[in-house]
Motif scaffolding. Structure first.
Motif, PDB file in Angstrom:
ATOM      1  N   GLU A  80       0.809  -1.209   0.000  1.00  0.00           N
ATOM      2  CA  GLU A  80       0.000   0.000   0.000  1.00  0.00           C
ATOM      3  C   GLU A  80       0.849   1.269   0.000  1.00  0.00           C
ATOM      4  O   GLU A  80       0.340   2.340  -0.311  1.00  0.00           O
ATOM      5  N   HIS A  81       2.116   1.169   0.327  1.00  0.00           N
ATOM      6  CA  HIS A  81       2.976   2.348   0.218  1.00  0.00           C
ATOM      7  C   HIS A  81       2.953   2.907  -1.197  1.00  0.00           C
ATOM      8  O   HIS A  81       3.064   4.114  -1.404  1.00  0.00           O
ATOM      9  N   GLY A  82       2.866   2.029  -2.181  1.00  0.00           N
ATOM     10  CA  GLY A  82       2.685   2.455  -3.557  1.00  0.00           C
ATOM     11  C   GLY A  82       3.895   3.061  -4.223  1.00  0.00           C
ATOM     12  O   GLY A  82       3.744   3.810  -5.201  1.00  0.00           O
ATOM     13  N   CYS A  83       5.088   2.791  -3.758  1.00  0.00           N
ATOM     14  CA  CYS A  83       6.289   3.379  -4.377  1.00  0.00           C
ATOM     15  C   CYS A  83       6.301   3.043  -5.873  1.00  0.00           C
ATOM     16  O   CYS A  83       6.261   1.879  -6.255  1.00  0.00           O
ATOM     17  N   VAL A  84       6.374   4.082  -6.692  1.00  0.00           N
ATOM     18  CA  VAL A  84       6.195   3.880  -8.131  1.00  0.00           C
ATOM     19  C   VAL A  84       7.307   3.040  -8.731  1.00  0.00           C
ATOM     20  O   VAL A  84       7.114   2.329  -9.722  1.00  0.00           O
ATOM     21  N   TYR A  85       8.493   3.076  -8.145  1.00  0.00           N
ATOM     22  CA  TYR A  85       9.657   2.386  -8.693  1.00  0.00           C
ATOM     23  C   TYR A  85       9.827   0.972  -8.139  1.00  0.00           C
ATOM     24  O   TYR A  85      10.795   0.294  -8.471  1.00  0.00           O
ATOM     25  N   CYS A  86       8.921   0.514  -7.300  1.00  0.00           N
ATOM     26  CA  CYS A  86       9.115  -0.736  -6.542  1.00  0.00           C
ATOM     27  C   CYS A  86       9.389  -1.929  -7.453  1.00  0.00           C
ATOM     28  O   CYS A  86       8.587  -2.257  -8.329  1.00  0.00           O
ATOM     29  N   PHE A  87      10.519  -2.600  -7.211  1.00  0.00           N
ATOM     30  CA  PHE A  87      10.894  -3.741  -8.043  1.00  0.00           C
ATOM     31  C   PHE A  87       9.995  -4.950  -7.816  1.00  0.00           C
ATOM     32  O   PHE A  87      10.051  -5.922  -8.574  1.00  0.00           O
ATOM     33  N   ALA A  88       9.144  -4.911  -6.769  1.00  0.00           N
ATOM     34  CA  ALA A  88       8.247  -6.035  -6.500  1.00  0.00           C
ATOM     35  C   ALA A  88       6.971  -5.959  -7.322  1.00  0.00           C
ATOM     36  O   ALA A  88       6.212  -6.937  -7.373  1.00  0.00           O
ATOM     37  N   ARG A  89       6.700  -4.854  -7.961  1.00  0.00           N
ATOM     38  CA  ARG A  89       5.450  -4.703  -8.710  1.00  0.00           C
ATOM     39  C   ARG A  89       5.199  -5.844  -9.698  1.00  0.00           C
ATOM     40  O   ARG A  89       4.079  -6.368  -9.781  1.00  0.00           O
ATOM     41  N   PRO A  90       6.186  -6.250 -10.502  1.00  0.00           N
ATOM     42  CA  PRO A  90       5.913  -7.315 -11.483  1.00  0.00           C
ATOM     43  C   PRO A  90       5.444  -8.630 -10.874  1.00  0.00           C
ATOM     44  O   PRO A  90       4.868  -9.461 -11.584  1.00  0.00           O
ATOM     45  N   THR A  91       5.679  -8.858  -9.581  1.00  0.00           N
ATOM     46  CA  THR A  91       5.234 -10.122  -8.980  1.00  0.00           C
ATOM     47  C   THR A  91       3.712 -10.221  -8.921  1.00  0.00           C
ATOM     48  O   THR A  91       3.173 -11.326  -8.824  1.00  0.00           O
ATOM     49  N   HIS A  92       3.008  -9.090  -8.978  1.00  0.00           N
ATOM     50  CA  HIS A  92       1.544  -9.148  -8.965  1.00  0.00           C
ATOM     51  C   HIS A  92       0.999  -9.784 -10.239  1.00  0.00           C
ATOM     52  O   HIS A  92      -0.136 -10.267 -10.258  1.00  0.00           O
ATOM     53  N   ALA A  93       1.803  -9.784 -11.290  1.00  0.00           N
ATOM     54  CA  ALA A  93       1.369 -10.404 -12.538  1.00  0.00           C
ATOM     55  C   ALA A  93       1.156 -11.906 -12.368  1.00  0.00           C
ATOM     56  O   ALA A  93       0.305 -12.512 -13.031  1.00  0.00           O
ATOM     57  N   LEU A  97      -2.990 -10.096 -11.711  1.00  0.00           N
ATOM     58  CA  LEU A  97      -3.338  -8.706 -11.417  1.00  0.00           C
ATOM     59  C   LEU A  97      -2.335  -7.758 -12.059  1.00  0.00           C
ATOM     60  O   LEU A  97      -1.265  -8.166 -12.490  1.00  0.00           O
ATOM     61  N   SER A  98      -2.697  -6.485 -12.087  1.00  0.00           N
ATOM     62  CA  SER A  98      -1.827  -5.489 -12.694  1.00  0.00           C
ATOM     63  C   SER A  98      -0.727  -5.066 -11.738  1.00  0.00           C
ATOM     64  O   SER A  98      -0.982  -4.847 -10.552  1.00  0.00           O
ATOM     65  N   PRO A  99       0.512  -4.915 -12.233  1.00  0.00           N
ATOM     66  CA  PRO A  99       1.572  -4.334 -11.418  1.00  0.00           C
ATOM     67  C   PRO A  99       1.353  -2.846 -11.151  1.00  0.00           C
ATOM     68  O   PRO A  99       2.114  -2.234 -10.401  1.00  0.00           O
ATOM     69  N   GLY A 100       0.325  -2.263 -11.768  1.00  0.00           N
ATOM     70  CA  GLY A 100       0.006  -0.860 -11.556  1.00  0.00           C
ATOM     71  C   GLY A 100      -0.809  -0.646 -10.293  1.00  0.00           C
ATOM     72  O   GLY A 100      -0.384  -1.008  -9.201  1.00  0.00           O
ATOM     73  N   LEU A 101      -2.007  -0.090 -10.441  1.00  0.00           N
ATOM     74  CA  LEU A 101      -2.828   0.212  -9.267  1.00  0.00           C
ATOM     75  C   LEU A 101      -3.200  -1.028  -8.459  1.00  0.00           C
ATOM     76  O   LEU A 101      -3.350  -0.955  -7.246  1.00  0.00           O
ATOM     77  N   ASP A 102      -3.361  -2.167  -9.134  1.00  0.00           N
ATOM     78  CA  ASP A 102      -3.694  -3.387  -8.388  1.00  0.00           C
ATOM     79  C   ASP A 102      -2.641  -3.689  -7.322  1.00  0.00           C
ATOM     80  O   ASP A 102      -2.972  -4.144  -6.222  1.00  0.00           O
ATOM     81  N   PHE A 103      -1.383  -3.472  -7.655  1.00  0.00           N
ATOM     82  CA  PHE A 103      -0.305  -3.760  -6.709  1.00  0.00           C
ATOM     83  C   PHE A 103      -0.452  -2.947  -5.430  1.00  0.00           C
ATOM     84  O   PHE A 103      -0.115  -3.414  -4.340  1.00  0.00           O
ATOM     85  N   GLU A 104      -0.979  -1.729  -5.545  1.00  0.00           N
ATOM     86  CA  GLU A 104      -1.135  -0.842  -4.393  1.00  0.00           C
ATOM     87  C   GLU A 104      -2.458  -1.038  -3.664  1.00  0.00           C
ATOM     88  O   GLU A 104      -2.576  -0.642  -2.496  1.00  0.00           O
ATOM     89  N   THR A 105      -3.441  -1.617  -4.331  1.00  0.00           N
ATOM     90  CA  THR A 105      -4.800  -1.626  -3.774  1.00  0.00           C
ATOM     91  C   THR A 105      -5.384  -3.013  -3.536  1.00  0.00           C
ATOM     92  O   THR A 105      -6.321  -3.152  -2.761  1.00  0.00           O
ATOM     93  N   GLN A 106      -4.843  -4.034  -4.172  1.00  0.00           N
ATOM     94  CA  GLN A 106      -5.323  -5.398  -3.951  1.00  0.00           C
ATOM     95  C   GLN A 106      -4.192  -6.189  -3.298  1.00  0.00           C
ATOM     96  O   GLN A 106      -3.290  -6.691  -3.967  1.00  0.00           O
TER      97      GLN A 106
END
Length: 360
Positions: A80-93, A97-106
């Protein structure tokens, strides 16, 4: 028939501008104006949804030569911190789910993490090695206030004398000082606080739900004052955006009591490249192309190179300059001579609780 494709825009309290699909999706989707008086865009607010993660094990292991730990625990998927550069975002795929808003909200909470950890630490095959808590997503992100999973994990580590290091951007780590301070006195705990910028406005835009830079420095000061070894992570360093702050961040952290430091050059693997580019053009259009050009200069013309030997620090003149600045700064501040040895010899398996037998 021609349709008007809607341009995504930033939402208050969120970093990702869009919610595009992942590299695994067979189709891409865009929002359009259908002409019926509804713009089809994202709502102005997207609430956070917490779901249960039914993991069967809790300790993750890696053999990456550029990562200073072998075992780690992540209480949450998504952050939920939502850091735009977070290297963990692609793991939501991997979750569809989307590495975009889904990563921060789901988000997914590993609510049985303490029980799983207890089981793994009791295993006869377990060999004690320091655990890194929060290496992927932050263990003290806002949902931890209600979930308390990180505190439960630390309680298990305390009971087993299991060494643990914490990586966080949150001042909420101080909630668990009653556990961390006694463990630190035995060489069993340490904390690394990530401070990317001292500029509140930049930090709020880039890391919208993380603690403010001032609060993070206060956390460094309080942890250090309680005897917990603290490092500062000036990561990531982003060319033409926050790189000029490196020395100031290190100086502020050293003054607050940090005794070690590290940095990572901005990494843009997979979907993060597009997400970061969108964010730059939304918030810093005047320098977006300059930033991306400098990133390419550190990645041999690409936005990212995954080679273990260079992915953390980059290559080229700019990367070497950043490396030299960091080395000189930590030497001047005395942050280059500290070692953090974790004492694995204290590990013990406590007696299992005795269950009361039923009379019937």
């Amino acid at each position: 028939m021609a349709v008007d494709v809607l341009t995504p825009h930033a939402l208050k309290g969120r970093a990702a501008v869009s919610n595009h699909g992942s590299r695994f999706d067979r189709e891409s989707r865009v929002r359009v104006d259908d002409g019926w008086g509804c713009d089809g865009g994202l709502p102005e607010k997207v609430r956070t949804i917490i779901m249960a993660d039914t993991a069967r094990s809790i300790i993750s292991r890696n053999d990456s030569p550029d990562v200073p730990f072998e075992s780690s625990i992540n209480p949450y998927r998504g952050c939920e911190h939502g850091c735009v550069y977070c290297f963990a975002r692609p793991t939501h795929a991997y979750l569809g789910l989307s590495p975009g808003l889904d990563f921060e909200t789901q988000l997914f909470a590993k609510r049985d993490a303490a029980q799983l950890l207890t089981k793994e630490l009791r295993s006869r095959s377990y060999v004690c090695k320091p655990l890194a808590l929060g290496a992927n997503t932050d263990p003290y992100q806002p949902v931890e206030r209600e979930e308390g999973i990180t505190r439960d994990i630390l309680s298990v580590c305390r009971d087993f004398n299991q060494p643990v290091s914490i990586i966080t951007k949150s001042a909420n780590v101080l909630r668990d000082l009653d556990i961390l301070a006694p463990m630190a006195a035995q060489g069993l705990a340490r904390v690394a606080v990530s401070i990317t910028s001292l500029d509140r406005d930049l930090a709020r835009t880039m890391e919208p739900r993380a603690s403010t830079p001032g609060k993070r420095l206060d956390a460094v000061r309080a942890l250090s004052g309680a005897g917990v070894p603290v490092a500062v992570l000036t990561s990531p360093m982003i060319p033409a955006l926050n790189d000029h702050e490196m020395e100031a961040i290190l100086e502020a952290a050293a003054e607050a009591g940090a005794t070690a430091a590290s940095y990572i050059l901005l990494r843009l693997p997979l979907e993060i490249a597009d997400l970061f580019g969108e964010w730059l053009r939304e918030h810093y259009p005047d320098r977006a192309e300059r930033v991306l050009s400098l990133v390419r200069q550190t990645r041999e013309g690409a936005l990212y190179r995954s080679d273990f030997s260079t992915r953390m620090k980059g290559t080229g003149a700019y990367a070497e300059l950043l490396r030299s600045r960091f080395r000189l700064a930590i030497k001047r501040l005395g942050m280059d001579r500290r070692t953090w040895d974790m004492d694995c010899s204290r590990f013990r398996v406590p007696d299992a609780p005795v269950k009361q037998l039923s009379l019937f």
